[in-house]
Write an enzyme that holds these catalytic residues in place. Structure first.
Site, PDB file in Angstrom:
ATOM      1  N   ASP A  82      -5.032  -5.654   2.556  1.00 19.46           N
ATOM      2  CA  ASP A  82      -6.188  -6.494   2.895  1.00 19.46           C
ATOM      3  C   ASP A  82      -6.019  -7.931   2.415  1.00 19.46           C
ATOM      4  OD1 ASP A  82      -7.628  -4.510   4.212  1.00 19.46           O
ATOM      5  OD2 ASP A  82      -8.281  -3.637   2.309  1.00 19.46           O
TER       6      ASP A  82
ATOM      7  N   PHE B  30      -7.604   4.152  12.213  1.00 20.90           N
ATOM      8  CA  PHE B  30      -7.523   5.215  11.216  1.00 20.90           C
ATOM      9  C   PHE B  30      -8.349   4.796  10.004  1.00 20.90           C
ATOM     10  CE2 PHE B  30      -4.461   8.676  12.029  1.00 20.90           C
ATOM     11  CZ  PHE B  30      -4.194   8.371  13.348  1.00 20.90           C
TER      12      PHE B  30
ATOM     13  N   PRO C 138      -5.474 -11.063   8.107  1.00 22.27           N
ATOM     14  CA  PRO C 138      -6.215 -10.789   9.345  1.00 22.27           C
ATOM     15  C   PRO C 138      -6.374  -9.286   9.537  1.00 22.27           C
ATOM     16  CG  PRO C 138      -3.948 -11.406   9.832  1.00 22.27           C
ATOM     17  CD  PRO C 138      -4.133 -11.614   8.359  1.00 22.27           C
ATOM     18  N   ASP C 139      -7.478  -8.879  10.176  1.00 22.83           N
ATOM     19  CA  ASP C 139      -7.662  -7.459  10.505  1.00 22.83           C
ATOM     20  C   ASP C 139      -7.092  -7.251  11.914  1.00 22.83           C
ATOM     21  OD1 ASP C 139      -8.715  -4.970  11.469  1.00 22.83           O
ATOM     22  OD2 ASP C 139     -10.103  -5.013   9.775  1.00 22.83           O
ATOM     23  N   ILE C 140      -5.929  -6.637  11.981  1.00 28.67           N
ATOM     24  CA  ILE C 140      -5.208  -6.525  13.255  1.00 28.67           C
ATOM     25  C   ILE C 140      -6.032  -5.717  14.262  1.00 28.67           C
ATOM     26  CG2 ILE C 140      -3.036  -5.789  14.342  1.00 28.67           C
ATOM     27  CD1 ILE C 140      -1.800  -5.943  11.455  1.00 28.67           C
TER      28      ILE C 140
ATOM     29  N   ASN D 247       0.852  -1.182   0.000  1.00 33.03           N
ATOM     30  CA  ASN D 247       0.000   0.000   0.000  1.00 33.03           C
ATOM     31  C   ASN D 247       0.882   1.223   0.000  1.00 33.03           C
ATOM     32  OD1 ASN D 247      -2.624  -0.989   0.062  1.00 33.03           O
ATOM     33  ND2 ASN D 247      -2.526  -1.370   2.264  1.00 33.03           N
TER      34      ASN D 247
ATOM     35  N   LYS E 105     -15.700  -2.289  13.559  1.00 34.30           N
ATOM     36  CA  LYS E 105     -14.511  -2.837  14.209  1.00 34.30           C
ATOM     37  C   LYS E 105     -14.614  -2.734  15.724  1.00 34.30           C
ATOM     38  CE  LYS E 105     -11.520  -1.942  10.247  1.00 34.30           C
ATOM     39  NZ  LYS E 105     -10.212  -2.293   9.724  1.00 34.30           N
TER      40      LYS E 105
ATOM     41  N   LYS F 139      12.194 -16.459  -8.203  1.00 30.42           N
ATOM     42  CA  LYS F 139      11.672 -15.370  -9.016  1.00 30.42           C
ATOM     43  C   LYS F 139      10.850 -15.916 -10.193  1.00 30.42           C
ATOM     44  CE  LYS F 139      13.184 -11.347 -11.579  1.00 30.42           C
ATOM     45  NZ  LYS F 139      14.315 -10.622 -12.145  1.00 30.42           N
TER      46      LYS F 139
HETATM   47  O1  C5P Z   1     -10.636  -1.358   6.949  1.00 32.81           O
HETATM   48  P1  C5P Z   1      -9.574  -0.359   6.808  1.00 32.81           P
HETATM   49  O2  C5P Z   1      -8.300  -0.934   6.252  1.00 32.81           O
HETATM   50  O3  C5P Z   1      -9.926   0.912   6.096  1.00 32.81           O
HETATM   51  O4  C5P Z   1      -9.365   0.077   8.314  1.00 32.81           O
HETATM   52  C1  C5P Z   1      -8.421   0.967   8.679  1.00 32.81           C
HETATM   53  C2  C5P Z   1      -8.016   0.714  10.107  1.00 32.81           C
HETATM   54  O5  C5P Z   1      -7.902  -0.676  10.420  1.00 32.81           O
HETATM   55  C3  C5P Z   1      -6.645   1.274  10.334  1.00 32.81           C
HETATM   56  O6  C5P Z   1      -6.570   1.647  11.701  1.00 32.81           O
HETATM   57  C4  C5P Z   1      -5.744   0.088  10.032  1.00 32.81           C
HETATM   58  O7  C5P Z   1      -4.469   0.199  10.641  1.00 32.81           O
HETATM   59  C5  C5P Z   1      -6.553  -1.066  10.597  1.00 32.81           C
HETATM   60  N1  C5P Z   1      -6.366  -2.327   9.869  1.00 32.81           N
HETATM   61  C6  C5P Z   1      -5.718  -3.367  10.505  1.00 32.81           C
HETATM   62  N2  C5P Z   1      -5.566  -4.572   9.853  1.00 32.81           N
HETATM   63  C7  C5P Z   1      -6.036  -4.734   8.603  1.00 32.81           C
HETATM   64  C8  C5P Z   1      -6.691  -3.691   7.954  1.00 32.81           C
HETATM   65  C9  C5P Z   1      -6.834  -2.487   8.620  1.00 32.81           C
HETATM   66  O8  C5P Z   1      -5.275  -3.210  11.654  1.00 32.81           O
HETATM   67  N3  C5P Z   1      -5.880  -5.906   8.017  1.00 32.81           N
END
Ligand code: C5P
Length: 396
Positions: free
Chosen positions: A279, A323, A305-307, A210, A341, A289
């Site tokens: 994501d 954020f 995973p969504d941390i 990103n 979240k 390679k």
């Molecule tokens: O869903 P989105 O990526 O827009 O959400 C943004 C927030 O979620 C940010 O605080 C980002 O650091 C956190 N996030 C995370 N793990 C992910 C995706 C987003 O901690 N896989």
């Protein structure tokens, strides 16, 4: 940084080769709006001339206890009157020994003894001089007397030796001084922060990432440390120096970031997810390679995973701040993210306002509604965000 604006700082420069770094420190402090008055010892003047400090500070440089320019001939009283802080950088072994003993045989040491403000010293000397029991006795005495000792750093020295004794870099000293004036809103709190992008390998040389400079996360880490918190910064690949007083853990992928966050969550009071986490990641990173075939290619991706959501879902979750970088409908998406979240606070911004730049415009969303923050430098915004966080923590 706002904390230094209008502050009167006396900068003592003593005789060490690191005196040249004091010139840059003067420039940084003046740029931040501080009024800097340099006291140059005889030794210091062998390394940098008064003209340099005079030009940078915009004030006359003081050297002599008996300087007739001082109205009542009491330079030691007049100069330290109204001073917010005295910092001696570089501080030689000699000046530290004299300060520890309360000697006052020149203007600088007399000022330090007659002061009514905090004293900070940044040691700079040869490794063996620093390690000598006499110097260590001085350091212990100074610390016992309430003096703050900044550094020294380890590394290569002007004398060719390697070890402890290098003066901290001017940028680091500047941060430490700014920190000194910041209210300790987060004293006793542990904060874990993610910052930067993640990098999801496709093969050994390619990957998905990103766009994120890491500047916002690093600014927050710096401000949280200045506000008295213990800070762990879990960082994706960025080209930024580690803020003073922050413990940094480097990672590349979202999975590594997830693991590093959970490994550091013990006793954390706050988690701030600033990282732009990818994501998705390639289902299988190729061991070697990939060669181009000229044919169309399909990458199979699996979700990461969504941390933030995972931390927020913990039974004893720390106070979570997320954020949301959006390209439109900021209010709807950012507040939606806060609810989905299950985090108490989200900082939202429009991507077109922010990416890579030093400035940004953000809106804070919490249970009480939306709180727009005036446009500003990321450092200034970080301060506003930490102020808001501090208030919510007290209320929680
Ligand atoms: O869903 P989105 O990526 O827009 O959400 C943004 C927030 O979620 C940010 O605080 C980002 O650091 C956190 N996030 C995370 N793990 C992910 C995706 C987003 O901690 N896989």
């Amino acid at each position: 940084m706002g904390e230094l604006k209008g502050k009167k700082i006396i900068l003592g420069v003593t005789g060490g080769v690191a005196a040249y770094k004091a010139a840059e420190l003067t420039r940084l402090l003046v740029k931040a709006g501080a009024s800097v008055h340099v006291v140059l010892t005889e030794g210091g003047a062998h390394f940098v001339t008064p003209v340099t400090f005079q030009a940078l500070s915009g004030h006359r440089v003081w050297a002599d206890l008996w300087d007739p320019r001082m109205g009542n001939n009491m330079a030691h009283i007049d100069l330290s009157r109204d001073a917010d802080l005295i910092v001696v950088a570089p501080a030689t072994a000699d000046v530290m020994a004299r300060l520890a003993q309360g000697q006052c045989d020149d203007l600088l040491t007399t000022l330090c003894l007659a002061r009514d403000c905090p004293l900070l010293v940044a040691p700079a000397m040869n490794r063996q001089m620093w390690e000598h029991p006499a110097t260590q006795r001085s350091v212990a005495q100074l610390v016992g007397d309430g003096v703050t000792v900044l550094g020294p750093d380890a590394g290569e020295q002007a004398c060719g030796e390697v070890g402890y004794g290098r003066m901290l870099e001017p940028e680091v000293l500047y941060e430490a001084l700014a920190a000194h004036f910041q209210p300790k809103r987060l004293a006793g709190r542990k904060v874990v922060i993610t910052a930067g992008p993640t990098f999801e390998a496709i093969d050994p040389v390619r990957g998905i990432t990103n766009s994120s400079s890491g500047k916002m996360g690093y600014a927050l880490a710096r401000v949280c440390a200045q506000a008295g918190a213990e800070v762990v910064l879990v960082s994706g690949p960025v080209a930024l120096p580690t803020p003073y007083g922050v413990a940094r853990v480097d990672v590349a992928s979202a999975q590594q970031m997830h693991a590093a966050v959970f490994a550091n969550l013990d006793a954390a009071d706050v988690f701030i997810g600033v990282a732009a986490v990818a994501d998705y990641r390639p289902a299988d990173a190729a061991e070697h390679k990939l060669k181009k075939s000229g044919e169309a290619m399909t990458l199979s991706l699996v979700p990461n995973p969504d941390i933030l959501a995972d931390v927020a879902a913990l039974p004893n979750a720390p106070f979570c701040v997320g954020f949301a970088a959006e390209s439109r409908d900021l209010d709807t998406y950012a507040e939606g993210k806060r609810r989905n979240k299950k985090v108490p606070m989200i900082v939202g911004n429009l991507v077109q306002d922010a990416l890579g730049s030093d400035d940004n415009q953000v809106v804070i969303y919490d249970a009480a509604g939306r709180h727009p923050v005036p446009r500003g430098a990321k450092d200034a915004l970080a301060l506003r965000i930490v102020e808001h966080l501090g208030r919510l923590l007290v209320a929680a």
